[in-house]
Design a protein around this motif. Structure first.
Motif, PDB file in Angstrom:
ATOM      1  N   ILE A 152       0.866  -1.188   0.000  1.00  0.00           N
ATOM      2  CA  ILE A 152       0.000   0.000   0.000  1.00  0.00           C
ATOM      3  C   ILE A 152       0.901   1.236   0.000  1.00  0.00           C
ATOM      4  O   ILE A 152       1.555   1.520   1.008  1.00  0.00           O
ATOM      5  CB  ILE A 152      -0.937   0.042   1.222  1.00  0.00           C
ATOM      6  CG1 ILE A 152      -1.687  -1.286   1.390  1.00  0.00           C
ATOM      7  CG2 ILE A 152      -1.920   1.201   1.091  1.00  0.00           C
ATOM      8  CD1 ILE A 152      -2.585  -1.333   2.621  1.00  0.00           C
ATOM      9  N   PRO A 153       1.001   1.951  -1.111  1.00  0.00           N
ATOM     10  CA  PRO A 153       1.823   3.165  -1.133  1.00  0.00           C
ATOM     11  C   PRO A 153       1.413   4.119  -0.018  1.00  0.00           C
ATOM     12  O   PRO A 153       0.224   4.391   0.177  1.00  0.00           O
ATOM     13  CB  PRO A 153       1.537   3.764  -2.511  1.00  0.00           C
ATOM     14  CG  PRO A 153       1.197   2.572  -3.360  1.00  0.00           C
ATOM     15  CD  PRO A 153       0.425   1.662  -2.440  1.00  0.00           C
ATOM     16  N   ALA A 154       2.409   4.596   0.732  1.00  0.00           N
ATOM     17  CA  ALA A 154       2.132   5.505   1.841  1.00  0.00           C
ATOM     18  C   ALA A 154       1.715   6.874   1.325  1.00  0.00           C
ATOM     19  O   ALA A 154       2.019   7.262   0.194  1.00  0.00           O
ATOM     20  CB  ALA A 154       3.364   5.633   2.728  1.00  0.00           C
ATOM     21  N   ARG A 155       1.026   7.618   2.182  1.00  0.00           N
ATOM     22  CA  ARG A 155       0.639   8.993   1.910  1.00  0.00           C
ATOM     23  C   ARG A 155       1.414   9.910   2.845  1.00  0.00           C
ATOM     24  O   ARG A 155       1.600   9.601   4.023  1.00  0.00           O
ATOM     25  CB  ARG A 155      -0.877   9.171   2.139  1.00  0.00           C
ATOM     26  CG  ARG A 155      -1.725   8.352   1.169  1.00  0.00           C
ATOM     27  CD  ARG A 155      -1.651   8.954  -0.214  1.00  0.00           C
ATOM     28  NE  ARG A 155      -2.288   8.128  -1.245  1.00  0.00           N
ATOM     29  CZ  ARG A 155      -1.636   7.425  -2.138  1.00  0.00           C
ATOM     30  NH1 ARG A 155      -0.313   7.362  -2.089  1.00  0.00           N
ATOM     31  NH2 ARG A 155      -2.272   6.765  -3.084  1.00  0.00           N
ATOM     32  N   PHE A 156       1.852  11.050   2.320  1.00  0.00           N
ATOM     33  CA  PHE A 156       2.576  12.011   3.146  1.00  0.00           C
ATOM     34  C   PHE A 156       1.601  12.785   4.032  1.00  0.00           C
ATOM     35  O   PHE A 156       0.509  13.147   3.608  1.00  0.00           O
ATOM     36  CB  PHE A 156       3.348  12.996   2.269  1.00  0.00           C
ATOM     37  CG  PHE A 156       4.407  12.351   1.423  1.00  0.00           C
ATOM     38  CD1 PHE A 156       5.342  11.494   1.985  1.00  0.00           C
ATOM     39  CD2 PHE A 156       4.465  12.590   0.060  1.00  0.00           C
ATOM     40  CE1 PHE A 156       6.316  10.896   1.212  1.00  0.00           C
ATOM     41  CE2 PHE A 156       5.443  11.996  -0.727  1.00  0.00           C
ATOM     42  CZ  PHE A 156       6.368  11.144  -0.154  1.00  0.00           C
ATOM     43  N   SER A 157       2.011  13.000   5.280  1.00  0.00           N
ATOM     44  CA  SER A 157       1.201  13.762   6.227  1.00  0.00           C
ATOM     45  C   SER A 157       2.085  14.788   6.916  1.00  0.00           C
ATOM     46  O   SER A 157       3.126  14.432   7.481  1.00  0.00           O
ATOM     47  CB  SER A 157       0.580  12.816   7.267  1.00  0.00           C
ATOM     48  OG  SER A 157      -0.136  13.547   8.241  1.00  0.00           O
ATOM     49  N   ALA A 158       1.691  16.041   6.865  1.00  0.00           N
ATOM     50  CA  ALA A 158       2.511  17.112   7.443  1.00  0.00           C
ATOM     51  C   ALA A 158       2.598  16.998   8.958  1.00  0.00           C
ATOM     52  O   ALA A 158       3.635  17.279   9.563  1.00  0.00           O
ATOM     53  CB  ALA A 158       1.946  18.477   7.053  1.00  0.00           C
ATOM     54  N   THR A 159       1.519  16.571   9.591  1.00  0.00           N
ATOM     55  CA  THR A 159       1.507  16.406  11.045  1.00  0.00           C
ATOM     56  C   THR A 159       0.720  15.151  11.392  1.00  0.00           C
ATOM     57  O   THR A 159      -0.311  14.858  10.780  1.00  0.00           O
ATOM     58  CB  THR A 159       0.846  17.605  11.757  1.00  0.00           C
ATOM     59  OG1 THR A 159      -0.494  17.770  11.278  1.00  0.00           O
ATOM     60  CG2 THR A 159       1.626  18.890  11.504  1.00  0.00           C
ATOM     61  N   THR A 160       1.206  14.411  12.389  1.00  0.00           N
ATOM     62  CA  THR A 160       0.521  13.213  12.879  1.00  0.00           C
ATOM     63  C   THR A 160       0.673  13.159  14.390  1.00  0.00           C
ATOM     64  O   THR A 160       1.777  13.283  14.913  1.00  0.00           O
ATOM     65  CB  THR A 160       1.105  11.943  12.246  1.00  0.00           C
ATOM     66  OG1 THR A 160       1.045  12.066  10.828  1.00  0.00           O
ATOM     67  CG2 THR A 160       0.312  10.719  12.664  1.00  0.00           C
ATOM     68  N   SER A 161      -0.441  12.977  15.086  1.00  0.00           N
ATOM     69  CA  SER A 161      -0.433  12.973  16.537  1.00  0.00           C
ATOM     70  C   SER A 161       0.587  11.987  17.089  1.00  0.00           C
ATOM     71  O   SER A 161       0.680  10.849  16.639  1.00  0.00           O
ATOM     72  CB  SER A 161      -1.830  12.612  17.054  1.00  0.00           C
ATOM     73  OG  SER A 161      -1.844  12.513  18.452  1.00  0.00           O
ATOM     74  N   ALA A 162       1.370  12.443  18.055  1.00  0.00           N
ATOM     75  CA  ALA A 162       2.341  11.651  18.823  1.00  0.00           C
ATOM     76  C   ALA A 162       3.638  11.344  18.078  1.00  0.00           C
ATOM     77  O   ALA A 162       4.582  10.850  18.684  1.00  0.00           O
ATOM     78  CB  ALA A 162       1.731  10.345  19.324  1.00  0.00           C
ATOM     79  N   LEU A 163       3.709  11.645  16.784  1.00  0.00           N
ATOM     80  CA  LEU A 163       4.943  11.369  16.042  1.00  0.00           C
ATOM     81  C   LEU A 163       5.846  12.599  15.923  1.00  0.00           C
ATOM     82  O   LEU A 163       6.944  12.501  15.411  1.00  0.00           O
ATOM     83  CB  LEU A 163       4.622  10.813  14.645  1.00  0.00           C
ATOM     84  CG  LEU A 163       3.931   9.454  14.628  1.00  0.00           C
ATOM     85  CD1 LEU A 163       3.759   8.962  13.193  1.00  0.00           C
ATOM     86  CD2 LEU A 163       4.707   8.420  15.426  1.00  0.00           C
TER      87      LEU A 163
END
Length: 236
Positions: free
Chosen positions: A14-25
């Protein structure tokens, strides 16, 4: 080549999607929707996030048993020859576009079982020379509506039905289908909601909606993930 025994979960890329912000990371992340991953796992597959990169896509895919192209932001309109950009086009990322298009082409060349969802359907369409309508007059975001599925299609066999309730979140749709693609489902307003490629070497179907939204309670939607994993297990 089928490397998967019946006791082993087929490996689904499953190709990943970029996320500018992610909780706890704390920092930017690469993500996939939990409902999507759970639907693959529930079907008996082993979902594996795939890092977007610009080279070696076909060689990297060769180790997997199947591919799921997920939803996401819009493709850059220049990817399908559009001379301008509609104001509603959003979340365009050049690397994501390059990688997803490479994945679609490579999966089809390799004959890997491929399920494409929402943006994924649009990616396959563009990869095969098709075009998109950049913004629909009445979009299908935050909408559940019935779709009619073509009898005898892989989609109909996977869903086990000729009609289904589709959970949609898209403001674009197929304009001109790519080479060899046929429409296998439509909404009441005529929007293409499913695509297939008759004669392709591997199992492939695409839907414009998000089956993962309701797969936990709707057997027709879970059936798409079941069919992908089954094809991956069987090696075609």
């Amino acid at each position: 080549m089928n490397r998967t025994s019946r006791a082993t979960r087929p490996l689904i890329a499953i190709p990943a999607r970029f996320s500018a912000t992610t909780s706890a990371l704390r920092y930017a992340a690469e993500v996939n929707a939990r409902a999507l991953v759970e639907a693959v796992y529930r079907a008996g597959g082993e979902p594996a996030s795939m890092h977007p990169a610009e080279d070696g896509t076909e060689e990297r895919l060769a180790r997997f048993d199947g591919v799921l192209l997920p939803g996401g932001g819009d493709l850059a309109p220049h990817r399908y020859g559009a001379p301008d950009v509609h104001a509603d086009v959003y979340d365009v990322d050049d690397l994501q576009d390059t990688f997803d298009l490479d994945v679609a082409r490579a999966a089809l060349r390799l004959g890997l079982p491929l399920l494409a969802i929402c943006r994924g359907l649009q990616v396959v369409n563009v990869a095969l020379g098709g075009t998109l309508e950049q913004h629909m007059d009445t979009d299908h975001r935050h909408l559940v509506h019935p779709v009619t599925i073509r009898r005898g299609s892989l989609l109909e066999r996977a869903a086990g039905a000729e009609k289904a309730d589709a959970s949609c979140y898209h403001h674009q749709r197929v304009d001109r289908p790519g080479e060899g693609l046929t429409v296998t489902a439509r909404a009441a307003d005529g929007t293409p909601e499913g695509l297939e490629l008759p004669g392709t070497r591997g199992w492939f179907t695409a839907v414009q909606w998000h089956p993962e939204d309701t797969a936990h309670e709707d057997p027709a939607q879970q059936g798409l993930f079941d069919a992908l994993v089954r094809a991956a297990r069987e090696g075609h």
